[in-house]
Design a protein around this motif. Sequence first.
Motif, mmCIF file in Angstrom:
data_model
loop_
_atom_site.group_PDB
_atom_site.id
_atom_site.type_symbol
_atom_site.label_atom_id
_atom_site.label_comp_id
_atom_site.label_asym_id
_atom_site.label_seq_id
_atom_site.Cartn_x
_atom_site.Cartn_y
_atom_site.Cartn_z
ATOM 1 N N ARG A 198 -3.487 -4.254 -6.314
ATOM 2 C CA ARG A 198 -3.839 -5.654 -7.363
ATOM 3 C C ARG A 198 -2.969 -5.350 -8.448
ATOM 4 O O ARG A 198 -2.723 -6.402 -9.303
ATOM 5 N N THR A 243 -2.517 0.423 -8.159
ATOM 6 C CA THR A 243 -3.300 -0.375 -7.077
ATOM 7 C C THR A 243 -2.372 -1.406 -6.524
ATOM 8 O O THR A 243 -1.868 -1.852 -7.291
ATOM 9 N N THR A 287 2.379 1.817 -3.545
ATOM 10 C CA THR A 287 1.286 2.373 -4.429
ATOM 11 C C THR A 287 1.126 3.955 -4.265
ATOM 12 O O THR A 287 1.165 4.806 -4.979
ATOM 13 N N GLU A 288 1.296 4.388 -2.934
ATOM 14 C CA GLU A 288 1.107 5.638 -2.596
ATOM 15 C C GLU A 288 2.347 6.574 -2.863
ATOM 16 O O GLU A 288 2.144 7.742 -3.391
ATOM 17 N N LYS A 335 0.689 -1.297 0.094
ATOM 18 C CA LYS A 335 0.008 -0.065 0.140
ATOM 19 C C LYS A 335 0.709 1.267 -0.204
ATOM 20 O O LYS A 335 0.789 2.292 -0.742
#
Length: 369
Positions: free
Chosen positions: A22, A20, A12-13, A9
């Motif tokens: 995924r 994402t 991705t940020e 996470k």
Amino acid sequence: MKADGLTIKELTEAVGGGITPRMVRHYHQLGLLPQPMRSHSNYRLYTETDVIRLQRIVALKQQGFQLNHIRQILEVEPPNNPNTNLMLQLQQQYRAVIQQISQLRQTASALEGLLGRDRDCQIIQAEVLAQLKLIEVETKVGLGELEKLWSGLDAQIHAHPEDFHESLKHVLPDLSARSEIEQDLISQLVLACGDVSLASFVKLSQQAIAASRDALKLGCEIIADIPTVAAALDQTRLFHLGCRIETLIDNPHVTTAVEAEQAFWQQQQWRKKLQQVKKGCIFVVGYAPSVLLSICQAIKQQQIQPALVIGMPIGFSHAPAAKRQLMRTNGAWIVVEGTIGGGLLAATALNSLVESVIEKPDCHCYLSH
């Protein structure tokens, strides 16, 4: 960067661009991203190298590369300098895109020719154009991230004038099989319309260059279809060559393709004038497809013998047909295939040929005549 690494996470940020978790897992499956190390709790942990690699993937996707192409690019890039092969890859992708545009334009021109013959098909054509507009809007939304790139590049344009020749070297397709004069002619046409894909639609007969240069050196007559085309010709050079400019539809109120077609069909004087042109003249047709059709018919019936015909009229049924007929003649010709055309392109083609014959004089003697 956290000492123990970033979670998926956090990765991705850090990268942004709509990535994402995924998508990251999908890139692992495709081999675009190497499998990361794991924490004691079996969570994926990513390093700064992973961030840079994922940023590269996002950037290449936004440039239009497919995932399989991106994998090939990342495999051959030196890890310490990822930009080494980027320009080469972008050029290859650009040429592939231009080729696709050319193929699609060829198909579109053929469909336009069919649609232009049948009024009942105009509803279908409108629906297709509406769908294309929708696709265009969706594409712009998807390319929103590129605005940051454009902003950075656009800020540099105030530092120097644009070098058109330098730009053309990178964007034009390979023209090495064509003569130097043909290369210059195609470059000038691309600059006139701002569309590189036009290059593949420019066709010249085998004798077009030699025949036109010989005629220009002899001071041949130049015949434009309407005054708008005549006004765009290089009058300085043509005057010094002794070439007189004539207008077939000699009516200053005729300025569009629609008006040119109507005038040529409604007034027989222009048809008679066409049959009386001098041998060895050069036609420059940029608007009226029916003028080009009549020229082809007159050549076939041996009523006229022009040195060159530049056939670039606009139209969706008559224009493509007229150009095909011209290319089947035994004379010298230059065309832009399909529905594409216009007075500026036709005049630019002649001006390029004239420029190959004579340097531009400093004086403007023609203005006093």
